[in-house]
Design a protein around this motif. Structure first.
Motif, PDB file in Angstrom:
ATOM      1  N   ARG A  56       0.726  -0.937   0.020  1.00 19.65           N
ATOM      2  CA  ARG A  56       0.189   0.118  -0.185  1.00 19.65           C
ATOM      3  C   ARG A  56       1.052   1.216   0.036  1.00 19.65           C
ATOM      4  N   LEU A  60       1.121   4.050  -2.938  1.00 18.97           N
ATOM      5  CA  LEU A  60       0.832   5.494  -2.621  1.00 18.97           C
ATOM      6  C   LEU A  60       2.055   6.243  -3.235  1.00 18.97           C
ATOM      7  N   TYR A  92      -5.779  -4.191  -5.889  1.00 17.88           N
ATOM      8  CA  TYR A  92      -7.312  -4.246  -5.448  1.00 17.88           C
ATOM      9  C   TYR A  92      -7.435  -4.849  -4.037  1.00 17.88           C
ATOM     10  N   HIS A  94      -5.764  -3.446  -1.972  1.00 19.94           N
ATOM     11  CA  HIS A  94      -5.655  -2.427  -0.950  1.00 19.94           C
ATOM     12  C   HIS A  94      -6.156  -0.866  -1.425  1.00 19.94           C
ATOM     13  N   PHE A  95      -6.943  -1.119  -2.440  1.00 19.68           N
ATOM     14  CA  PHE A  95      -7.667   0.246  -3.374  1.00 19.68           C
ATOM     15  C   PHE A  95      -8.659  -0.495  -4.020  1.00 19.68           C
ATOM     16  N   ARG A  96     -10.068  -0.104  -3.943  1.00 20.93           N
ATOM     17  CA  ARG A  96     -10.858  -0.685  -4.473  1.00 20.93           C
ATOM     18  C   ARG A  96     -10.840  -0.330  -6.012  1.00 20.93           C
ATOM     19  N   ARG A  98      -9.415   2.938  -9.137  1.00 24.72           N
ATOM     20  CA  ARG A  98      -8.539   4.157  -9.396  1.00 24.72           C
ATOM     21  C   ARG A  98      -9.094   5.282  -8.502  1.00 24.72           C
ATOM     22  N   GLU A 100     -10.363   5.507  -5.541  1.00 29.59           N
ATOM     23  CA  GLU A 100      -9.883   5.085  -4.117  1.00 29.59           C
ATOM     24  C   GLU A 100      -8.455   5.561  -4.309  1.00 29.59           C
ATOM     25  N   LEU A 101      -7.577   5.169  -4.957  1.00 23.98           N
ATOM     26  CA  LEU A 101      -6.314   5.379  -5.039  1.00 23.98           C
ATOM     27  C   LEU A 101      -5.805   6.823  -5.329  1.00 23.98           C
ATOM     28  N   ALA A 104      -6.670   8.483  -1.827  1.00 26.02           N
ATOM     29  CA  ALA A 104      -5.371   8.263  -0.768  1.00 26.02           C
ATOM     30  C   ALA A 104      -4.292   9.545  -1.093  1.00 26.02           C
ATOM     31  N   ASN A 155     -15.452   8.407   2.935  1.00 23.26           N
ATOM     32  CA  ASN A 155     -14.123   8.157   2.809  1.00 23.26           C
ATOM     33  C   ASN A 155     -13.624   8.753   4.122  1.00 23.26           C
TER      34      ASN A 155
END
Length: 225
Positions: A56, A60, A92, A94-96, A98, A100-101, A104, A155
């Protein structure tokens, strides 16, 4: 009636009999496992992916760098996975998706901006640090302020990060204001003026000589009193 082999012949001698009454053992044909080389076989490609201790965090960082260099439109899950050296499906976990990324990355931007604003002791210092961060990271800043506030309640981490910036603005500008409505309006005013001025400056609309001139104008507009 079928004639069965005598006990003396069972179980080992049965494999030595060659008459039609005995069972014949067919020795299986040995086949190489995939990846074992035989004459004429090509060398299998080496694995290009590897495991991360903290995928993750690595993802990031890669996403931050992609947005910093090309804006949020340059970000894709596959590009991030290529940058960190894992199969894109691993992201996926860690992040549902794009978005959600991107959230982040925006949350990380708010945290870093808040860290800088926490060092400000006066309204002018707040403006200096805010402008400096925004101009140093234009595409990251653009991403952070583009996240819809109405969706932040879904979120919590992004909402909490954005509130860090709001908290610093309240600390510097709200002073002895006791009314929540008054504090809310004061913070909205500060953030709107800073965002508007920075956006117009970045677009080349404002006739200002540079960062110092922008800071001077914004500081004058947001001075208490």
């Amino acid at each position: 009636m079928v004639r069965l082999p005598s006990p003396k012949m069972y179980p080992m001698d049965i494999f030595k009999r060659r008459d039609d009454q005995a069972c014949r053992c067919v020795r299986p044909v040995a086949r190489p496992w995939p990846g074992l080389l035989e004459e004429g076989m090509a060398v299998p490609p080496s694995r290009k992916t590897y495991r991360h201790g903290n995928l993750r965090a690595a993802a990031l960082t890669a996403a931050w760098n992609l947005v910093a260099s090309g804006g949020q439109t340059a970000l894709s899950m596959r590009q991030v996975s290529d940058a960190v050296g894992v199969a894109h499906r691993a992201l996926y976990n860690h992040f549902r998706d794009r978005d959600e990324l991107l959230d982040a990355v925006a949350a990380e931007a708010f945290k870093r901006l808040a860290t800088q604003l926490a060092k400000a002791k006066t309204p002018r210092e707040f403006t200096v640090r805010y402008v400096r961060f925004a101009l140093a990271h234009p595409t990251i800043y653009a991403l952070s302020v583009s996240r819809p506030h109405g969706t932040m309640k879904h979120n919590p981490s992004l909402q909490a990060a954005a509130h860090l910036v709001i908290t610093e603005a309240m600390r510097v500008y709200c002073g002895d204001m006791k009314s929540s409505v008054e504090r809310r309006r004061a913070v909205m005013k500060i953030l709107m003026i800073h965002y508007g001025g920075i956006s117009l400056y970045a677009a080349g609309v404002l006739d200002l000589s540079g960062e110092r001139a922008l800071v001077a104008e914004l500081a004058a507009m947001t001075a208490p009193g």
